[in-house]
Design a protein around this motif. Sequence first.
Motif, PDB file in Angstrom:
ATOM      1  N   PRO A 332      16.019   4.938 -34.394  1.00  0.00           N
ATOM      2  CA  PRO A 332      16.507   3.802 -35.029  1.00  0.00           C
ATOM      3  C   PRO A 332      17.710   4.055 -35.938  1.00  0.00           C
ATOM      4  N   GLY A 333      18.122   3.000 -36.617  1.00  0.00           N
ATOM      5  CA  GLY A 333      19.024   2.979 -37.658  1.00  0.00           C
ATOM      6  C   GLY A 333      18.313   3.649 -38.943  1.00  0.00           C
ATOM      7  N   LEU A 363      17.944  -0.608 -50.685  1.00  0.00           N
ATOM      8  CA  LEU A 363      18.242  -0.636 -49.304  1.00  0.00           C
ATOM      9  C   LEU A 363      17.079  -1.581 -48.313  1.00  0.00           C
ATOM     10  N   PRO A 364      17.648  -2.357 -47.553  1.00  0.00           N
ATOM     11  CA  PRO A 364      16.678  -3.056 -46.854  1.00  0.00           C
ATOM     12  C   PRO A 364      15.737  -2.159 -46.110  1.00  0.00           C
ATOM     13  N   PRO A 365      14.525  -2.623 -45.446  1.00  0.00           N
ATOM     14  CA  PRO A 365      14.041  -1.679 -44.557  1.00  0.00           C
ATOM     15  C   PRO A 365      14.697  -1.068 -43.685  1.00  0.00           C
ATOM     16  N   VAL A 366      15.628  -1.659 -42.786  1.00  0.00           N
ATOM     17  CA  VAL A 366      16.155  -0.933 -41.468  1.00  0.00           C
ATOM     18  C   VAL A 366      17.662  -1.499 -41.649  1.00  0.00           C
ATOM     19  N   LEU A 367      18.649  -0.565 -41.520  1.00  0.00           N
ATOM     20  CA  LEU A 367      20.107  -0.879 -41.381  1.00  0.00           C
ATOM     21  C   LEU A 367      20.902  -0.218 -40.246  1.00  0.00           C
ATOM     22  N   PRO A 368      21.660  -0.967 -39.347  1.00  0.00           N
ATOM     23  CA  PRO A 368      22.340  -0.327 -38.176  1.00  0.00           C
ATOM     24  C   PRO A 368      23.210   0.493 -38.651  1.00  0.00           C
ATOM     25  N   VAL A 369      22.813   1.644 -39.149  1.00  0.00           N
ATOM     26  CA  VAL A 369      23.691   2.925 -39.436  1.00  0.00           C
ATOM     27  C   VAL A 369      23.058   4.051 -39.035  1.00  0.00           C
ATOM     28  N   ASP A 370      23.949   5.138 -38.503  1.00  0.00           N
ATOM     29  CA  ASP A 370      23.443   6.415 -38.022  1.00  0.00           C
ATOM     30  C   ASP A 370      22.732   7.103 -39.193  1.00  0.00           C
ATOM     31  N   VAL A 400      22.416   1.342 -52.024  1.00  0.00           N
ATOM     32  CA  VAL A 400      22.347  -0.280 -52.329  1.00  0.00           C
ATOM     33  C   VAL A 400      23.191  -0.573 -51.045  1.00  0.00           C
ATOM     34  N   ALA A 401      22.652  -1.963 -50.415  1.00  0.00           N
ATOM     35  CA  ALA A 401      23.456  -2.592 -49.281  1.00  0.00           C
ATOM     36  C   ALA A 401      24.067  -3.692 -49.762  1.00  0.00           C
ATOM     37  N   GLU A 402      25.420  -4.101 -49.678  1.00  0.00           N
ATOM     38  CA  GLU A 402      26.057  -5.328 -50.179  1.00  0.00           C
ATOM     39  C   GLU A 402      27.372  -5.660 -49.547  1.00  0.00           C
ATOM     40  N   ASP A 403      27.288  -6.702 -48.991  1.00  0.00           N
ATOM     41  CA  ASP A 403      28.902  -7.215 -48.498  1.00  0.00           C
ATOM     42  C   ASP A 403      28.999  -6.322 -47.000  1.00  0.00           C
ATOM     43  N   GLY A 404      27.806  -6.265 -46.178  1.00  0.00           N
ATOM     44  CA  GLY A 404      28.104  -5.479 -44.988  1.00  0.00           C
ATOM     45  C   GLY A 404      28.556  -4.003 -45.240  1.00  0.00           C
ATOM     46  N   VAL A 405      28.181  -3.375 -46.681  1.00  0.00           N
ATOM     47  CA  VAL A 405      28.499  -2.031 -46.745  1.00  0.00           C
ATOM     48  C   VAL A 405      27.463  -1.382 -47.430  1.00  0.00           C
ATOM     49  N   CYS A 406      27.024  -0.193 -46.950  1.00  0.00           N
ATOM     50  CA  CYS A 406      25.746   0.558 -47.602  1.00  0.00           C
ATOM     51  C   CYS A 406      26.585   1.591 -48.544  1.00  0.00           C
ATOM     52  N   ARG A 407      26.272   1.392 -49.943  1.00  0.00           N
ATOM     53  CA  ARG A 407      26.833   2.436 -50.733  1.00  0.00           C
ATOM     54  C   ARG A 407      25.918   3.539 -51.451  1.00  0.00           C
TER      55      ARG A 407
END
Length: 480
Positions: A332-333, A363-370, A400-407
Amino acid sequence: MSRTLLAPRSWPLAVKVPLVVAALMAALGVLASWLVLANLADIQERNLRRLADVTLGTLAASLAAPVERRDIWETFDALDRLTATDSGMPAVAMVVLLPGGEVLAASDPRRFPTLRRLDEPLLRAALRAGDMLFDTSRARAVATYRLEEGGEQLGTLLAELDIGALLAERRRATVALVVSNSFLTLVMAGVGYALVRRMLGPLSRLAVAAERLERGEDPGELLEPPQGSREFRKLFGRFRAMARAVQERETILKRLAEEDRLAQLGRLASAMAHEVNNPLAGLLTVVDTLRRRGEDDGVRRHAVELLERGLLGIRNVVGAMLVAYKEDREAPGLTRRAIDDLRYLVQHEVARKRLELVWTNRLPPVLPVDGGAVRQALLNLLLNACGASPVGGKVVFEAVAEDGVCRFLIADQGPGLPADMAAILERSGPPTTPPGRGLGLWTAATLWQRIGGTIRVERVPGKGTRIRLAVPVRVRAEVV
C-alpha cells in the motif's frame, strides 16, 4: 491549445515553412501585380495620347481657318462633325478656346457658353499644364492641342475624354491577378506543406524515438534508417549509436545504484546486528535472573517487562529493515509508521556521532504515494545528512501533508552540500552523477523524479544544508 496557436515559435516546421513560402509567394504576387497594373496603365495612357494627338491634329487642320476668322458657326460645325463620326476617341466634349481664354465654340454650348471664360477645373488645369491630365475618380481625361498658323497661336483645342472603359479593363486585370495569385499561393503552400512533411518525416521519427528513450523504452523500429537520403541515413546511424550509449549508461547507473543499495544494506545489517546484540546481552541477564529467582512474583513481573521492551526494540529494528528493503512493489501507499521506522535505520549513525535527531512526523496514517520510493530516497538523504554532520551536531527531519502535497525537510549542520552534488538533486532532466561519487544522491533524485516530486537545496557554506522535498499525493507511480 489557444496559447500554442498564438505563439508562432511553437508551430512545427511542417506548418511554418509552407506559411513562409505562402507569404513570400503573396508578397511576390503583390509586387508582380503592381508592376503589371502600372505597366498596363502606362500603355493605356500612351495609346490614348497617341490617338488624341492624331485625332485632334486632323481636326486642328480643318479648324485653323474658321478660328482665325473667329467664325463661331463653322467652328461648331467642325466640332459637331467630329463628335458625330466614329473617330475611335471617346470624346465627351470638345472646346475651342481663344488665346485670351474665352470659349469660341464647343460641342456642348450649354455647358460651355460662347465667348465666356472656361470655368471647368479639370479643363483649366489641362490648359495650364499643356498636356493630357487624368481624373480616375470621375473616369475622365482632358487632351489639349495648340492651334497655330504660320507660327502664331490661334487658340487651343480641348477634348474631354471618357476613360471608363480603360479603368474597367484595369479592374478586370486586377481581379484576374488577385485570383490567379491567390490560387498559385494556395497551391504552392499546399505543395510546400506536403513536401516539408515528407522531408521532415524522419525527424519526426527521431523525436518519437527520443521520447521513448527518455522514458526508458526501446525505440525499436523507429531507428531504422530511411531510404534515399544519405544525410538522414548518417543522422539515424549516429542517433542509434547515441541511443545505445545512453541505454548502456542507464543500465550501468542502475546497476551501480543497486550495488550501492546492497552496500548500504550491508552497512545497515551490521548496524542492526550491533543494535540487536546490545539488548540480547541484557535479555540473557534477565533470563538468568528468572532462572535463579523466578519464584518471586515481583522479580518475575519486572523481568517479563524487561524482556518485552527488549524484544520490541529488536522487532522495531528488524521490522524497519524489512520495510525499507523488501521487494514488494504492490505494497500500500506511504504510511506514517513507515516514515517513523527510518529513525531505527539511522539510529546507529546517530549514536556513533552522538547526534541530536529532531524528528517531526505529522503525516496522516496512509497516503496514496509510492511508499517504497519515498522511504528509499529519504533514507539515502538522512544517512547523507548524518554523515555530513559533525560529532555532537543536529539533524532535523520534518514530514507534513498539506494542500494535496506531501512535504519533507532534512537539515544538517555539515560543511554544506557541494554545488555539483546539489545540482544532481535539483535538476529537472534525467539525473546525472559525477564519476566516483554522488551515487546515493543520484538514486534519491532518480526515485523522486519518477514519482513526480521536486527537490530544492538550500546551501549555507559552513552552516549546513537544508533539503526540501515535495511530492503530489496521487496514484502511485511505477518506480524502476
